[in-house]
Write an enzyme that holds these catalytic residues in place. Structure first.
Site, PDB file in Angstrom:
ATOM      1  N   ASP A 107       0.831  -1.218   0.000  1.00 46.58           N
ATOM      2  CA  ASP A 107       0.000   0.000   0.000  1.00 46.58           C
ATOM      3  C   ASP A 107       0.861   1.262   0.000  1.00 46.58           C
ATOM      4  O   ASP A 107       1.990   1.254   0.488  1.00 46.58           O
ATOM      5  CB  ASP A 107      -0.900   0.013   1.244  1.00 46.58           C
ATOM      6  CG  ASP A 107      -0.081  -0.052   2.535  1.00 46.58           C
ATOM      7  OD1 ASP A 107       0.856  -0.871   2.599  1.00 46.58           O
ATOM      8  OD2 ASP A 107      -0.353   0.736   3.460  1.00 46.58           O
ATOM      9  N   GLU A 108       0.291   2.305  -0.523  1.00 46.78           N
ATOM     10  CA  GLU A 108       0.815   3.669  -0.362  1.00 46.78           C
ATOM     11  C   GLU A 108       2.298   3.809  -0.684  1.00 46.78           C
ATOM     12  O   GLU A 108       3.003   4.586  -0.039  1.00 46.78           O
ATOM     13  CB  GLU A 108       0.537   4.168   1.066  1.00 46.78           C
ATOM     14  CG  GLU A 108      -0.949   4.236   1.368  1.00 46.78           C
ATOM     15  CD  GLU A 108      -1.256   4.519   2.831  1.00 46.78           C
ATOM     16  OE1 GLU A 108      -2.282   5.163   3.088  1.00 46.78           O
ATOM     17  OE2 GLU A 108      -0.499   4.091   3.718  1.00 46.78           O
ATOM     18  N   ALA A 109       2.762   3.068  -1.692  1.00 46.53           N
ATOM     19  CA  ALA A 109       4.153   3.232  -2.119  1.00 46.53           C
ATOM     20  C   ALA A 109       4.155   4.332  -3.180  1.00 46.53           C
ATOM     21  O   ALA A 109       4.426   4.079  -4.357  1.00 46.53           O
ATOM     22  CB  ALA A 109       4.685   1.907  -2.657  1.00 46.53           C
TER      23      ALA A 109
END
Ligand code: TNX
Length: 558
Positions: A348-350
Site C-alpha cells: 500500500d501507499e508506495a
C-alpha cells in the site's frame, strides 16, 4: 423442580466420587439446591448468540442447569481434549465447580457436557458444529476440533453473563434447551493489529487473540513493520530490530518480538484455531528498515528515524538486487516460523514507486513468496501486478468501485474485504471519540454492521470473496485499553458479517443480542465503548452475592 437437577448417586460419575469425600459432595448438592432457590433467573434464549448461528431450534422443555458435579467428557483425541480443557478453564473460575475432564470412545452427556468428534458430520464442514441442550446436559458435535472450539464459544454465551467472572459467583448456571446447527459463511474471518506504529507486548496480543476467539474469528493479521518501527527479529539482518525497532509514533517506547515471542503468539493463536498472517509492508512503509540498513535506500543514505504519522514517503530501492536478497532473507526467516499458509507483503501507499517499477517489484516479491511455499496476501494496490497462483488481495477502499481489483479477481485473485469506511477499527465512532482517525468517515456500530462482504466490491462475485477482516491501525492507540475500546463493540459486528448467513442479518436483532455482551465484558474486566445505539443492560453484571454459608466479616486488612 429443584431436585431434578440434584445428582443422585446413580448419576455421580465414578471418577469423581472416587476423588471426592461424600461430605463434600453432600455439601455441594445442598449448595446447588440453595442456588436454584436463590437465583431463579430464566435462561438465555437459545438464539441470543453473536455471531448469529445458522439454525436455532429452541426447546424450552430441554432447559438444563449445570450441576456442581458436572463432568466434561470428550472424544479420545488430543485436540478435542484440549478444547475440553479450554471449556473447563472457561467455566471453573465463575462456577467454582471442579469440572473434571475425561475422555471416552463415545462420549454421552449425562448431567454434564459432552464434546463429540464425529467425522461423519460432513454437513458441518471444517468449522461447523451442532450443540444440543437437553434435560440430560449438553452435547456438542463437530467433524473437527475447530468446530468443537467454536461450539464451546457458543456454549459460553448461553450461560448467564456472570460466567465471565474471574472469581466464584453464586448463580444458577441455567442453559436454554434446544439445538443449534452452525457453520461459517466465509472461511477467512480476521482482524489486524498494527504493532508497528505503537508496539504492544506479547500479553496484549494474546488478549486480542482471546477476543477474536470469542467471536469465532480465525485469522490474526499482524502488521509487523512500518516507517515507525520494525517489530520482528530477523537473524540475518539484526539491526532491523536493534535499530529499526527502537522507535514508535510520538516518541513512545519501541520494541520487537523475538522469534520465541512470535512463536508464542502463533502457538497461543493456533490453540484457539486462529492462524497468524504476518505482514512485512513493502516497498513503502519501510523507513525503519532504511534507518537500520541505509544500503536498502534508493540514495544509500540513512534517513532520520520517523515518529510522525504521515505515509508514502519511504521505499526500499527497487532497482538494486541487494533489496531482493534482503526481502528473500526476511520472508524466508518469517516463513520458517509461520506454520500458516499466508505471507502478507503489504504493497500500500508506495507513492514513490510507480507504474512498471512498482508492478515489477511486486511480481518479483510474489515469486519469492511462492518459492517459500506460501500464499501471497497484499493490499489491493497489488492488483495491477501480474498474478501468481492463489494470491489474495485485501481490499481497503471506501466506495466499492474498483475496476482494477475486479479485473485482478477475473484473473484469479481472491479477495479479503476490509472497507475503510465500515471495517476500519481505527476510525472514530463519533466526532467526539477521543482516539482514532476519521479519514474514512465515522464508523458507529451500525455502520460497522450494515454492509455485505459478499457483494461489496462491484464486479467481484461473492465466490471470489474468502472473507472479511477488521484492521486496527495504531497511530493513536497506545494501550490495551485503547485497543479494546476501539475493538468492542465493533469487532462482533464484523465477526457476524464473516460468520453468519446473510439471511440472519438484521440490525435490530444484532443490537439486542449484542447488548448482553456489555455485561460479559464488564464481568471479565474488558474495556469497551458504551455505544449509545446499543441498549446496554442496566444493573450489575454479576448478581448481588449472598452466600449464607459464609458469614460476613469486616475487612480488617486495610
Ligand atoms: C492507511 S490502510 C494505511 C495505513 C494507515 C491507515 C490509517 C492501509 C493499507 N494503509 O498505513 O495506518 O490508513 O487509517
Amino acid at each position: 423442580m429443584s431436585t431434578a437437577h440434584s445428582p443422585g448417586p446413580a448419576t455421580t460419575p465414578a471418577s469423581l466420587s472416587a476423588e471426592e469425600p461424600g461430605v463434600a459432595t453432600l455439601a455441594r448438592t445442598a449448595e446447588q439446591a440453595a442456588r436454584t432457590l436463590l437465583a431463579p433467573a430464566a435462561p438465555h434464549r437459545l438464539a441470543d448468540v453473536v455471531p448469529a448461528p445458522r439454525q436455532v431450534q429452541p426447546d424450552p422443555a430441554g432447559d438444563w442447569t449445570l450441576p456442581a458435579e458436572a463432568v466434561i467428557v470428550a472424544s479420545s483425541d488430543p485436540a478435542v481434549l484440549a478444547v475440553a480443557e479450554q471449556l473447563a478453564a472457561l467455566l471453573r473460575p465463575a462456577t467454582g465447580y471442579p469440572l473434571p475432564v475425561t475422555d471416552a470412545a463415545a462420549p454421552a452427556a449425562v448431567d454434564g457436557i459432552a464434546l463429540v468428534l464425529d467425522d461423519t458430520a460432513a454437513d458441518l464442514g471444517a468449522e461447523g458444529y451442532r450443540l444440543e441442550v437437553t434435560t440430560n446436559g449438553v452435547r456438542v458435535t463437530a467433524g473437527t476440533a475447530a468446530g468443537l472450539f467454536h461450539g464451546v464459544q457458543t456454549l459460553r454465551q448461553l450461560f448467564p453473563a456472570a460466567v465471565e467472572s474471574p472469581t466464584p459467583v453464586t448463580e444458577r448456571w441455567a442453559l436454554p434447551g434446544g439445538t443449534i446447527t452452525d457453520a461459517p459463511r466465509f472461511p477467512y474471518r480476521g482482524a489486524m493489529l498494527d504493532v508497528a506504529r505503537h508496539f504492544f507486548a506479547v500479553e496484549d496480543v494474546l488478549r486480542v487473540v482471546d477476543h477474536l476467539a470469542r467471536y469465532k474469528l480465525n485469522h490474526l493479521h499482524l502488521h509487523l513493520t512500518d516507517d515507525q518501527g520494525w517489530r520482528i527479529a530477523v537473524d540475518s539482518w539484526p539491526k532491523l530490530t536493534t535499530v529499526g525497532g527502537a522507535t514508535a509514533v510520538g516518541g513512545s517506547p519501541g520494541g520487537f518480538y523475538t522469534k520465541a515471542d512470535y512463536t508464542r503468539i502463533v502457538s497461543y493463536a493456533a490453540a484457539r484455531h486462529i492462524t497468524v498472517v504476518p505482514e512485512i509492508d513493502l516497498p513503502g512503509h519501510t523507513n525503519s528498515a532504511l534507518v537500520a540498513y541505509p544500503e536498502l535506500a534508493p540514495d544509500k543514505i540513512a534517513p532520520q528515524p520517523y515518529t510522525g504519522t504521515e505515509v508514502g514517503f519511504s521505499y526500499v530501492d527497487p532497482a538494486d538486487d541487494r533489496t531482493y536478497d534482503f526481502i528473500a532473507d526476511v520472508l524466508g526467516e518469517l516463513a520458517a516460523i509461520t506454520p500458516g499458509p499466508w505471507l502478507h507483503i503489504g504493497g500500500d501507499e508506495a507513492f514513490k514507486v510507480k507504474g512498471e517499477v512498482y508492478t515489477g517489484f511486486v511480481e518479483r516479491v510474489q515469486r519469492i513468496v511462492a518459492g517459500l511455499g506460501k500464499t501471497v496476501v497484499g493490499w489491493h494496490q497489488l492488483a495491477p501486478a501480474a498474478p501468481v497462483d492463489g494470491r489474495v488481495l485485501q481490499w481497503w477502499g471506501t466506495d466499492g468501485e474498483d475496476p482494477t481489483t475486479a479485473e485482478a479477481v477475473r484473473q484469479g485473485a481472491r479477495l479479503i474485504v476490509s472497507p475503510g469506511n465500515h471495517a476500519y477499527l481505527d476510525m472514530k465512532y463519533a466526532a467526539d471519540t477521543p482516539i482514532g482517525h476519521d479519514w474514512a468517515g465515522l464508523i458507529d456500530v451500525r455502520k460497522a454492521y450494515d454492509w455485505d462482504p459478499g457483494t461489496h466490491v462491484a464486479g467481484v462475485p461473492s465466490t471470489a470473496v474468502i472473507g472479511v477482516e477488521a484492521p486496527l491501525w495504531t497511530e493513536s492507540v497506545t494501550s490495551l485499553a485503547d485497543i479494546e475500546f476501539l475493538l468492542l463493540p465493533r469487532l462482533p459486528a464484523i465477526a457476524e458479517l464473516g460468520w453468519s448467513p446473510r439471511d440472519t442479518h438484521d440490525w435490530a436483532g444484532f443490537r439486542d443480542r449484542l447488548a448482553d455482551h456489555g455485561h460479559r465484558w464488564d464481568a471479565a474486566g474488558i474495556t469497551f465503548h458504551r455505544a449509545p445505539e446499543i441498549p446496554w443492560p442496566t444493573g450489575p453484571a454479576i448478581p448481588a452475592q449472598r452466600d449464607p454459608a459464609v458469614p460476613t466479616q469486616p475487612d480488617t486488612t486495610r
